[in-house]
Every structure is written in structure tokens, then in C-alpha cells.
Design an enzyme around this catalytic site. Sequence first.
Site, PDB file in Angstrom:
ATOM      1  N   ARG A 111       0.844  -1.200   0.000  1.00  0.00           N
ATOM      2  CA  ARG A 111       0.000   0.000   0.000  1.00  0.00           C
ATOM      3  C   ARG A 111       0.882   1.255   0.000  1.00  0.00           C
ATOM      4  O   ARG A 111       1.971   1.267   0.580  1.00  0.00           O
ATOM      5  CB  ARG A 111      -0.852  -0.012   1.281  1.00  0.00           C
ATOM      6  CG  ARG A 111      -1.893   1.086   1.392  1.00  0.00           C
ATOM      7  CD  ARG A 111      -3.025   0.888   0.461  1.00  0.00           C
ATOM      8  NE  ARG A 111      -4.201   1.684   0.817  1.00  0.00           N
ATOM      9  CZ  ARG A 111      -5.209   1.872  -0.022  1.00  0.00           C
ATOM     10  NH1 ARG A 111      -5.200   1.371  -1.239  1.00  0.00           N
ATOM     11  NH2 ARG A 111      -6.258   2.581   0.359  1.00  0.00           N
ATOM     12  N   THR A 400      -9.367   0.653 -10.043  1.00  0.00           N
ATOM     13  CA  THR A 400      -8.636  -0.513  -9.548  1.00  0.00           C
ATOM     14  C   THR A 400      -8.769  -1.720 -10.485  1.00  0.00           C
ATOM     15  O   THR A 400      -9.523  -1.693 -11.453  1.00  0.00           O
ATOM     16  CB  THR A 400      -9.119  -0.846  -8.105  1.00  0.00           C
ATOM     17  OG1 THR A 400      -9.030   0.349  -7.329  1.00  0.00           O
ATOM     18  CG2 THR A 400      -8.341  -1.907  -7.418  1.00  0.00           C
ATOM     19  N   SER A 464      -8.043   0.852   2.995  1.00  0.00           N
ATOM     20  CA  SER A 464      -8.486   0.365   1.692  1.00  0.00           C
ATOM     21  C   SER A 464      -9.716  -0.514   1.855  1.00  0.00           C
ATOM     22  O   SER A 464     -10.016  -0.997   2.956  1.00  0.00           O
ATOM     23  CB  SER A 464      -7.358  -0.457   1.062  1.00  0.00           C
ATOM     24  OG  SER A 464      -7.783  -1.097  -0.113  1.00  0.00           O
ATOM     25  N   SER A 465     -10.409  -0.731   0.739  1.00  0.00           N
ATOM     26  CA  SER A 465     -11.489  -1.732   0.693  1.00  0.00           C
ATOM     27  C   SER A 465     -11.068  -2.953  -0.093  1.00  0.00           C
ATOM     28  O   SER A 465     -11.876  -3.870  -0.285  1.00  0.00           O
ATOM     29  CB  SER A 465     -12.718  -1.149  -0.002  1.00  0.00           C
ATOM     30  OG  SER A 465     -13.187  -0.056   0.695  1.00  0.00           O
ATOM     31  N   GLY A 485     -13.540  -1.684  -7.590  1.00  0.00           N
ATOM     32  CA  GLY A 485     -14.845  -1.079  -7.358  1.00  0.00           C
ATOM     33  C   GLY A 485     -14.927  -0.162  -6.154  1.00  0.00           C
ATOM     34  O   GLY A 485     -16.024   0.070  -5.642  1.00  0.00           O
TER      35      GLY A 485
HETATM   36  N1  GLY Z   1      -8.438   2.817  -3.669  1.00  0.00           N
HETATM   37  C1  GLY Z   1      -9.271   1.700  -3.564  1.00  0.00           C
HETATM   38  C2  GLY Z   1      -9.066   0.953  -2.304  1.00  0.00           C
HETATM   39  O1  GLY Z   1      -7.945   0.880  -1.849  1.00  0.00           O
HETATM   40  O2  GLY Z   1      -9.974   0.426  -1.746  1.00  0.00           O
END
Ligand code: GLY
Length: 578
Positions: A111, A400, A464-465, A485
Amino acid sequence: MRALSLAVALLAGDAAAQQATDAIAPEIGAFEAQAASAPVQADEWMVVAAHPLASRAGARVLREGGSAADAMVAVQLVLGLVEPQSSGLGGGAFLVWYDAASGDLTTLDGRETAPLHASPLLFQDAAGQPLAFMDAVVGGRSVGVPGTPMLLAEAHARWGRLNWADLFAEAHDHAAQGFEVSPRMAASIAANADTLDRFAATRDYFLPEGRMLKAGDMLKNPAYAKTLQTFAEEGPAPFYTGPIARQIIRAVQSAPETPGTLGALDLAIYEVRERAPVCAPYRGHEVCGMGPPSSGAIAVGQILGTLAGHDLAAMGPDSAEARRLIGDATRLAFADRGRFVADSDYVPVPVKGLLAPGYLQGRAALLEGPDALREVQPGRPEFDHAQLRGDDDALELPSTSHISIVDRYGNALSMTTTIENAFGSRLMAGGFMLNNELTDFSFSSHEDGRPIANRVEPGKRPRSSMAPTIVLRDGAPVLVLGSPGGSQIIPYVANAIIGHLDWGMDVQAMTDAPHATNRFGTYALEEGTGAAALAGPLRAMGYEVQLQGLNSGLHAISLGEGLQGGADPRREGLAIGE
Ligand code: GLY
């Protein structure tokens, strides 16, 4: 084969998030995609990625005896060229690896990090008010230290079998000799032309001589070819302490109007982190993925754990009652996510407490009764560092990309990779896009005087997701999946697992299945699909319902009697196996 016409992707969500989204250019405009009816079958290996050229590069590597890690490197290098709106060397990624020889599961965190000069006020105006989202996205201020180059090298060092430089052939050839601009890339350029136009290098590449690139144009990227040459010869060091680092710093610090502070020290101290995998039980399986700074595996595990006592299989995918349970379980998970989940190197995160069976039984009890939950609040998970926290206001938009791979040795890899918004910050360096990942932080630092876990802090990784997932049964992988998404990733992945394990869908059917997601109260139903039939019954239960495009990019592989691969018909991806 049937053609789907999907409209512009929108976020579902609360009214404020929806309003904000309405004003934001999405990753794509309307486009055509093909839906496959059956999964791709294979015996030995399989790769599923978001663009045919990327899948083919991975397939070549796997055919030559490369590992899933080798193939991932080849895939990512091509994706950064042919799908520059979604991921690349200027971004970050999370990787989940199942090692066939040891039976171990490893998760790597590549990340992005906030610069050391960043403060909780980064995305606030002089009066302390949060900036408008796109004002924060575009330019140097939103750029975090890219993690993807180091993650690729780390994965190859741990699990690679082929020579590093051999993984660059396709990406280098396509960059040097040209590739065809895809409909999705062209639509994405058209949807974002106004912001791409703001920076000279970006404008010259995507809008040459003032003309928008269109589908079918041949495009060369000599700067990317040069970056790849350096990366192939010298590994990731030039991105962090060498000439590519200097290009990144120059692009960020000289961005007109919104320069960022990212500098040499920020890049030099970057590291990929190995994190403990986060696993949750579901229907006799272990659903495993990425822990903090991602909220992905925690939220997916919470949703599934909250639903464990319900016979979703008997209800079936067309049942409004099943959708009520899934939707409200998702809302409960999102409430916890907003309060508790952030970079665990900075704030204690009650991972165990959030996934504890007793805690989830208490959350499940809230779902009793026939109607939509009127109000959803974070719970009180067991927590050895009890702290008063405010709720986060981060807004994540669909972008993404996701890569799923199984190799001939039985290793499995699930990696979700991002530059955040479409084309990230819109800044380019070395022929690749620089991320805007810092806008995944909460713009507000406090709520009613209580600090927000996911506020900006120096060196911190934004929440993040992303939910790269490997589902195990008796310790062996049976399903590898993930999706792009934004925060919709979490319901896309949880619903796909339910589709596969409860409703018996194969990987293509679960990927094709119409989406119905609920994160913050509004039920989003995928327009133009059978999900629209749920609108009436869900409204009768008390939900606000919105029909909209739901732009997932689920890429999945199931393992059992052979391998089956499924690529999301909403995008341009391809499953290839042998
Ligand atoms: N930027 C999308 C995520 O990290 O969830």
C-alpha cells in the site's frame, strides 16, 4: 454470448456520498462488454486479469513453467500500460499467496504511504472544512509513495522461478511497438478529459494534439518502455532512490496549483510489509484475505459471519429476504469499518473482536424482523485498547483492477491493485500514472471532538477496501477471487462468495450475476438486469432503492476437479488456462 450495455458507474450510498458522486467523472462512460456463459476450464494453470494482453502475458509465463508470482509480474506490467486508468507502477496493491509446498498463506501489503510532511489537515481548507473530493484528487497533494514496484520484486524474490528480466517481454514490446487502445480505456479518457488536460505530460499522452485517443488507436509509450528497461535491469531501487524516484518527485512537487510534499526520504524509507492474513469461517470454509490497512477481509468476514445462521441456500438469489439479510449485514460491517479500521501501525484495530463469533451473533440478532434496519451504528467489539473514535468520511470511487492466478505447482495468488481514482492523480512520471491513494484517508480528522482512526498522518497507509481473497477448505484453496470497485469491492466479493458457496454458482455465473449492494442504507440494484425485480419488495421493506450501473471487475478461479476461471463481463478481462 450476449451483449450488456452498462451505464456510467455510480456509487450507491448515503445522500451526501451520492450527491458527491453525481458530480464526479467516473472511470468509464457507457461501454459494451461481452458476457461469457461458461467458465474457462483447465487442468494445470489459470490466469484471469482485466485485459487480454495482460492475461496472455501471464499465460506465456505460466506455460513456460513460471510460478503464479512470475505471471503476476508480467500481468501487472502490461496492465499498467493497457489499463492505465486502473493500476500500475505508480500505485499500490495487496497480495494474498497460498504456497502449495508449505500450505502457508502469506499476505503482502504494498500500500502507498503518506509523505512525512502530511498532516491530518491535508485535505481541509483554511476553515478546516473537507475539500471537495475531486479538488483533492487531482495534482500532487494526493500522491502517496508507490508500493507496486517493490511488491512485484518482493513477490518474485520469495516465489519466482523464472528470471526477473524475462517477465518484461510483453510489456516492453507493447510499450515500444504500440498497442491498441481498448474501448474501456477510450471511454475512460473521454470521461476524464478535463482533468487529464491539466498536466502537460498527461495531456500529450492521452490527448495528443488536442485529440482524445479513441478505441482502436495504436499507442506507443516510449517513456514506459524506458522505465521497464531500467526496472528489468536494476530491480525496484531506481523507483525509490534513483532516477525514477527523481521523476516521481519532480512530477509531484511541480504540479501546478496542488503540489505535494512527497520527497526523497519518503521514497527511500518505503517498505513492503508482510501482514497476518485475516481469515473467517463460512459454511465449512476459511475465507482469507488482507487485514489492515485494508478493511477488505474484516468486512467480508463480518458480513459472512453475520449471515452464518441463515439458510441463504434455501432462499436463493432472487429472494428479497436473502437480500435484506445480506444488505443489512453489509451495512453493519460498514458501520464498524468506518469507526474502527485503519492502518494498524498507527491505531489499534480490534480485528479479533470484530470477527469474534459472539460479537457477530449479537450483530446478527439485529437482523431479526421483516424490515430494513432503520438505523445502523458501529458495535462494541472486544477491544484491548478501548478508545473513543469518530466515524470516517472517506469516499472511495470505483477504479482498480484484480488478478487471480493458479500455477501448475498448485500455488494460488490473489492480488488487487490500484492507483485509486481513474488515472489516479492524473500526474505521469516515467510513462506511468501516479496514484491519488491519499484520498482514501478520511478528509475530516475528528468527529465531535473524537479522532477518526483513518485520518491522515505522516507515513501512514490509507485504509483500503481491497479484498483479494483465497477461500480454503481443509487448508487447501478452492476459490481465488477479488474485484475492483472502491468500497463496492466488499459487497462484490462477499456476494460472489455467497453465490458460489450458498447458491452453487460456478465462477462465471457468480461473476455474471446481477449486483445488489447496500453499504450505507440505499439499496443499489444493477440496472438492466434481473436485480431490478428486487426493487419493489425491497422498497416494501423500507429501503430506498436505486437502479444504477455497478461496475465490478470480479476475476475468479475455482479449484476442484480441475480449474475453472471466470472474468467479469462488465470489463474487458479474460481467463486463460491450460
Ligand atoms: N483505492 C481503492 C481501495 O484501496 O480500496
